[in-house]
Scaffold this active site. Structure first.
Site, short mmCIF file in Angstrom:
data_model
loop_
_atom_site.label_atom_id
_atom_site.label_comp_id
_atom_site.label_asym_id
_atom_site.label_seq_id
_atom_site.Cartn_x
_atom_site.Cartn_y
_atom_site.Cartn_z
N VAL A 250 3.94 1.54 -0.99
CA VAL A 250 4.65 1.64 -2.27
C VAL A 250 3.72 2.19 -3.35
O VAL A 250 4.12 3.05 -4.14
CB VAL A 250 5.20 0.26 -2.68
CG1 VAL A 250 5.67 0.29 -4.13
CG2 VAL A 250 6.36 -0.14 -1.77
N TYR B 168 0.83 -1.20 0.00
CA TYR B 168 0.00 0.00 0.00
C TYR B 168 0.87 1.25 0.00
O TYR B 168 0.65 2.18 -0.78
CB TYR B 168 -0.94 0.00 1.20
CG TYR B 168 -1.83 1.23 1.26
CD1 TYR B 168 -2.93 1.35 0.43
CD2 TYR B 168 -1.56 2.26 2.16
CE1 TYR B 168 -3.74 2.47 0.47
CE2 TYR B 168 -2.37 3.39 2.21
CZ TYR B 168 -3.46 3.49 1.37
OH TYR B 168 -4.25 4.62 1.41
#
Length: 346
Positions: free
Chosen positions: A222, A220
């Site tokens: 990233v 998430y």
């Protein structure tokens, strides 16, 4: 998931004392006479933002939904709000279908939305791209891409570029059109950090589609870091006199985005969410970034209605290289979906 992994997440989760409150909007905040688009508006932050926009005088307000029946209920609920009925009695709300997991849906929405505005002679004054997902388990979108990367980054980037020409045409001497994209402070956490830009011969976006490399505690963050790279690159190439492009984060807010999380994560989410902001408060952070701050916000990140610094990696030399790399990789993907879409950015 093992207990060791759970303890790792607990160890890095934000403590309740670090949750930031969201201040009230300036007393003179008004959206009267402005059109407003908010994606993912049938629940949570999207719904609360659509409602606040209407209460502040916006009309038409355009909302998107994956489910037509749910979209209709949302429209009825928004217009039935007593504050809206009292302060914005002639407000209009329109619903559009949009499934960010599917290329064909993003393209169909973008094309129809733009054509509808042109046919009606309408502007788009403010666009808030809110639709997103979170999870810790592997899921593949119909496009073949990992689901969080698809929804949070790739489809958001595509939709931004589809709307950009309309936004530019909508700018007037009285109001500069806005494109505000929802990112996340999760890019500051260890699970969202990168330390260096991958080599030129490594396609980073493609590596994120490798199930064997998937890390649910990192993905998430990233995906939201990719959004930030996109916003910064785009904002640097669009004059704030044409469109103001920025991104916002409402901090920790209790919403239905966590409904996709497995049962074992619920105690962790409960701990992280103690003292969290409500969706109504979070909506203020969205409106602040989309309507209160001005041209000085170009390419900037506002968390809980305050200007914040990006992560050290984003601002580093390696982050600059990564930003350039991810723009090129993202455009390579989007050009296959809609040839020429990247040409809207000079």
């Amino acid at each position: 998931m093992t207990c060791t992994s759970a303890r790792t997440w607990l160890d890095i989760a934000p403590s309740p004392t670090r949750i930031m409150s969201i201040p009230p909007l300036p007393a003179n905040t008004s959206l009267k006479g402005l059109s407003f688009l908010i994606t993912g508006a049938t629940a949570g932050l999207g719904y609360s933002t659509a409602l606040l926009a209407l209460q502040l005088g916006a009309s038409p307000v355009y909302i998107t939904a994956r489910n037509a029946a749910k979209g209709t209920k949302t429209l009825e609920s928004l217009l039935a709000d007593p504050v809206v009925k009292a302060k914005n009695p002639n407000a209009k709300v329109e619903i559009y279908d949009l499934d960010m997991a599917r290329w064909e849906s993003v393209l169909a929405f973008g094309d129809k939305f733009v054509k509808d505005r042109e046919a009606k002679g309408e502007r788009l004054d403010i666009a808030v791209l809110n639709a997103g997902i979170a999870g810790v388990t592997w899921e593949q979108a119909p496009t073949g891409n990992e689901m969080m990367v698809q929804v949070n980054h790739l489809s958001t980037a595509l939709l931004s570029l589809l709307l950009l020409p309309l936004l530019e045409k909508s700018t007037t001497p009285e109001h500069t059109a806005r494109l505000t994209i929802v990112s996340s402070g999760m890019h500051l956490q260890r699970w969202g950090k990168l330390k260096q830009c991958p080599p030129a011969n490594v396609n980073y976006l493609q590596t994120l589609n490798d199930k064997s490399r998937f890390d649910g505690l990192q993905r998430y963050g990233v995906s939201k870091m990719l959004v930030i790279f996109f916003v910064r690159y785009l904002a640097a190439r669009i004059s704030p006199d044409k469109v103001i492009v920025n991104n916002v984060c409402p901090g920790v807010v209790k919403t239905s985005i966590n409904d996709r999380m497995p049962l074992w994560t619920w105690p962790i989410l409960w701990m992280m969410g103690r003292g969290s902001n409500t969706p109504e408060n979070g909506a203020r952070a969205y409106i602040y970034g989309a309507a209160v701050v001005g041209k000085e916000s170009q390419g900037q990140w506002y968390s809980c209605s305050k200007l914040r610094a990006y992560s050290d990696f984003v601002l580093s030399k390696e982050g600059e290289k990564m930003q350039e790399k991810e723009w090129k990789e993202t455009m390579e993907v989007l050009e296959k979906v809609r040839p020429g879409v990247s040409n809207v950015v000079s």
